[in-house]
Design a protein around this motif. Structure first.
Motif, mmCIF file in Angstrom:
data_model
loop_
_atom_site.group_PDB
_atom_site.id
_atom_site.type_symbol
_atom_site.label_atom_id
_atom_site.label_comp_id
_atom_site.label_asym_id
_atom_site.label_seq_id
_atom_site.Cartn_x
_atom_site.Cartn_y
_atom_site.Cartn_z
ATOM 1 N N THR A 106 0.688 -1.132 -0.197
ATOM 2 C CA THR A 106 -0.077 -0.034 -0.183
ATOM 3 C C THR A 106 0.860 1.171 -0.136
ATOM 4 O O THR A 106 0.678 2.094 -0.718
ATOM 5 C CB THR A 106 -0.828 0.002 1.235
ATOM 6 O OG1 THR A 106 -1.948 -0.914 0.981
ATOM 7 C CG2 THR A 106 -1.797 1.266 1.326
ATOM 8 N N GLN A 107 1.808 1.374 0.562
ATOM 9 C CA GLN A 107 2.754 2.469 0.947
ATOM 10 C C GLN A 107 3.553 2.608 -0.361
ATOM 11 O O GLN A 107 3.684 3.780 -0.771
ATOM 12 C CB GLN A 107 3.732 2.285 1.872
ATOM 13 C CG GLN A 107 2.858 2.429 3.485
ATOM 14 C CD GLN A 107 2.280 1.183 3.815
ATOM 15 O OE1 GLN A 107 2.579 0.052 3.550
ATOM 16 N NE2 GLN A 107 1.160 1.161 4.647
ATOM 17 N N LEU A 121 1.136 4.254 -2.866
ATOM 18 C CA LEU A 121 0.791 5.697 -2.511
ATOM 19 C C LEU A 121 1.876 6.377 -3.061
ATOM 20 O O LEU A 121 1.808 7.435 -3.636
ATOM 21 C CB LEU A 121 0.470 5.787 -0.843
ATOM 22 C CG LEU A 121 -0.627 5.297 -0.502
ATOM 23 C CD1 LEU A 121 -0.740 5.560 1.133
ATOM 24 C CD2 LEU A 121 -1.863 5.680 -0.996
ATOM 25 N N THR A 124 0.711 3.163 7.338
ATOM 26 C CA THR A 124 1.215 4.148 6.582
ATOM 27 C C THR A 124 1.786 5.265 7.776
ATOM 28 O O THR A 124 2.860 5.776 7.541
ATOM 29 C CB THR A 124 0.090 4.834 5.820
ATOM 30 O OG1 THR A 124 -0.327 3.795 4.872
ATOM 31 C CG2 THR A 124 0.534 6.013 5.097
ATOM 32 N N TYR A 162 5.104 4.146 8.903
ATOM 33 C CA TYR A 162 5.951 4.583 7.714
ATOM 34 C C TYR A 162 6.544 6.238 7.824
ATOM 35 O O TYR A 162 7.551 6.436 7.797
ATOM 36 C CB TYR A 162 5.383 4.291 6.192
ATOM 37 C CG TYR A 162 5.837 3.226 5.679
ATOM 38 C CD1 TYR A 162 5.193 1.972 6.247
ATOM 39 C CD2 TYR A 162 6.420 2.899 4.821
ATOM 40 C CE1 TYR A 162 5.386 0.568 5.899
ATOM 41 C CE2 TYR A 162 7.157 1.716 4.142
ATOM 42 C CZ TYR A 162 6.499 0.407 4.810
ATOM 43 O OH TYR A 162 6.636 -0.757 4.245
ATOM 44 N N HIS A 163 5.590 6.897 8.157
ATOM 45 C CA HIS A 163 5.701 8.471 8.220
ATOM 46 C C HIS A 163 6.650 8.500 9.483
ATOM 47 O O HIS A 163 7.334 9.702 9.588
ATOM 48 C CB HIS A 163 4.344 9.032 8.694
ATOM 49 C CG HIS A 163 3.689 9.273 7.251
ATOM 50 N ND1 HIS A 163 2.143 9.457 7.486
ATOM 51 C CD2 HIS A 163 4.113 8.866 6.052
ATOM 52 C CE1 HIS A 163 1.606 9.475 6.114
ATOM 53 N NE2 HIS A 163 2.868 9.277 5.262
ATOM 54 N N THR A 175 4.821 13.596 4.467
ATOM 55 C CA THR A 175 4.270 12.529 4.628
ATOM 56 C C THR A 175 3.851 12.234 3.231
ATOM 57 O O THR A 175 3.835 12.709 2.192
ATOM 58 C CB THR A 175 3.095 12.682 5.428
ATOM 59 O OG1 THR A 175 1.956 13.611 4.806
ATOM 60 C CG2 THR A 175 3.249 12.993 6.759
ATOM 61 N N LEU A 176 3.293 10.904 3.123
ATOM 62 C CA LEU A 176 2.655 10.371 1.637
ATOM 63 C C LEU A 176 1.496 11.022 1.439
ATOM 64 O O LEU A 176 1.258 11.352 0.479
ATOM 65 C CB LEU A 176 2.266 8.884 1.924
ATOM 66 C CG LEU A 176 3.632 8.133 1.797
ATOM 67 C CD1 LEU A 176 3.361 6.643 2.223
ATOM 68 C CD2 LEU A 176 4.382 7.966 0.458
ATOM 69 N N TYR A 191 -8.279 9.247 3.795
ATOM 70 C CA TYR A 191 -8.636 7.964 4.495
ATOM 71 C C TYR A 191 -9.738 7.663 4.945
ATOM 72 O O TYR A 191 -10.458 8.634 5.032
ATOM 73 C CB TYR A 191 -7.623 8.123 5.716
ATOM 74 C CG TYR A 191 -6.114 8.286 5.836
ATOM 75 C CD1 TYR A 191 -5.526 7.687 4.915
ATOM 76 C CD2 TYR A 191 -5.397 8.582 7.004
ATOM 77 C CE1 TYR A 191 -3.986 7.787 4.926
ATOM 78 C CE2 TYR A 191 -4.279 8.776 7.205
ATOM 79 C CZ TYR A 191 -3.456 8.084 6.130
ATOM 80 O OH TYR A 191 -2.034 8.391 6.012
#
Ligand code: ZN
Length: 466
Positions: free
Chosen positions: A254-255, A258, A286, A289-290, A311-312, A321
């Motif tokens: 997913t990341q 994105l 996510t 990940y940030h 951020t993404l 979201y």
């Protein structure tokens, strides 16, 4: 004499589990869940082939459940020592294990209602949320590239594996009776084209290497080609004004998606006005990940910095979201122009099934398959051209265009595995192939033989000396 025993991911890619024993200590490397076919899944409930109370340390290479998912069971079966993993893995693990416990408890509850009605004995869940909490109390996050002692005579060092956030190659220094042997475990070796992640670390020395072989038989389709294809599908769907559905794994894939959509957006090449991420677990991952942007590869981190993105979300400003069930249901009102990313990755559960129900029968809908689809899953059926899909008690006709993009793999392809192994020095280590279907291991063994390696394929429960 120090030994290594292969207890999982031996005859397939799930259930990773290896035991290292010296005269004085026992260390477990990986405690993965069996996934996929029913007969494999049943093995999860079996007692471990060793006594969890006797273990001195546990090491996990990354958060994917096939490497970590039996940890709460290990703890509930009596393991009281520490669990070592990287810091990012620890955060992802919490999300994944809680989700696994929740789904398992719900599933067992549902089965038990049926069993009670037919007078059958009730089942116990594999583990509960409480077991997950207990397991976490024993976990310790370790930074990359730091050598630490995990048990008497056993030292550990995690190196970047480039597979998902927090994933590690495992270096183990095992000392027994004055002799030290170095074991290197590839974990899941990353694909060096993957977005955000650094490339797998190159290691030159070892006495014994355990190499994964998930894609031991072929190389992935070129990354450039895959991105071009993704771009064309999205562009076509935007022109038609139709929705794009992407079933995706919550952690990693997913990341990456994105980020790639963000690249298109930043280049002015994304025509859609809305990307919905409809998966609480993927949203949570996510956010993790940030918190680890500083470990992204330089090129991608720089690209985000140049777009002033922290951020993404800011890299892909049209990302929304959807956390609650109500927000998810509201997506059904979007009849076109959106990209909807939802779990589960193989379409056998999760919110993607609702979006399938509302969109698959519409001509013009596009479904993009970006991950591995096991046999027997709805995702596999779609790839194989199923005319209908059974969803929530109805047959839904498939009129959507189904695309399969082969180039988004988080695993190294055959040439990458071969190249990584060839970095080991002339004093060649012994090589054992694990984590692969039989034919993939055989194919990898043949190609490695051309480089002078005599790789071995261990059997289930086989013990070798270090
Ligand atoms: Zn993995």
């Amino acid at each position: 004499m120090a030994t290594l025993t292969f207890f999982g991911a031996v005859e397939g890619v799930t259930g990773s589990c290896y035991l290292i024993r010296t005269d004085s200590v026992q260390v477990l490397l990986e405690c993965g869940l069996y996934q996929g076919r029913a007969e494999e899944v049943r093995q999860n409930a079996q007692p471990f082939p060793f006594d969890p109370e006797e273990l001195d340390a546990v090491i996990l290479s990354h958060a994917h459940l096939d490497h970590s998912g039996r940890l709460p069971k290990l703890v509930s079966d009596g393991y009281r020592g520490k669990v070592y993993t990287t810091r990012a893995t620890l955060e992802l693990l919490e999300i994944m294990l809680k989700d696994a416990a929740f789904l398992n408890e719900r599933d067992i509850e549902w089965q038990n209602r049926r069993r009670a009605r037919s007078g059958k004995p009730l089942l116990e869940p594999l583990y509960t949320l409480e077991d997950v909490e207990n397991a976490f109390a024993q976990c310790e996050g370790v930074t990359y590239d730091r050598r630490i002692t995990v048990a008497g005579g056993i030292e550990l060092c995690f190196r970047e594996a480039g597979h998902i956030l927090g994933s590690a190659l495992v270096e183990l220094y095992v000392s027994d009776k004055g002799v030290t042997r170095k074991l290197v475990f590839s974990g899941d070796l990353g694909n060096d084209c993957a977005a955000l992640l650094r490339d797998p670390e190159i290691i030159n020395e070892a006495d014994l290497v355990m190499l994964e072989s998930t894609y031991g038989d072929h190389d992935h389709r070129s990354h450039k080609q895959t991105l071009d294809e993704l771009h064309d599908i999205l562009s076509g769907a935007a022109d038609e004004g139709t929705n794009v559905l992407i079933p995706s794994f919550a952690v990693g894939r997913t990341q990456e998606l994105l980020f790639r959509l963000g690249e298109f957006y930043q280049a002015g090449e994304l025509k859609q006005q809305l990307v919905m991420l409809d998966s609480p677990m993927a949203i949570a991952a996510t956010e993790v990940y940030h918190r680890y942007l500083h470990v992204f590869n330089q090129e991608d981190a720089q690209q985000m910095a140049e777009s002033r993105a922290t951020t993404l979300h800011s890299f892909l400003p049209i990302l929304r979201y959807s956390r609650t069930a109500e927000e998810s249901i509201a997506i059904n009102r979007i009849k076109g122009g959106a990209i909807i990313i939802a779990g589960s990755g193989m379409c056998d559960g999760g919110r993607i099934r609702h979006h399938f129900k509302h969109n698959l029968w519409r001509k013009g809908t596009h479904v993009i398959i970006v991950g591995y689809q096991a046999y027997g899953t709805p995702g596999r059926a779609l790839i194989d051209g199923a005319k209908t899909l059974h969803l929530f008690g109805e047959e839904v006709v498939v009129k959507a265009n189904v695309h399969t993009l082969g180039g988004f793999s988080a695993h190294a392809g055959q040439s990458q595995l071969r190249e990584w192994l060839n970095n080991f020095s002339a004093a060649a280590p012994r090589v054992f192939l694990v984590h692969g279907e039989e034919e993939k291991k055989q194919a990898l063994r043949s190609v490695l033989a051309k480089d002078g390696w005599q790789a071995q394929i261990p059997g289930m429960g086989e013990t070798v000396s270090l």
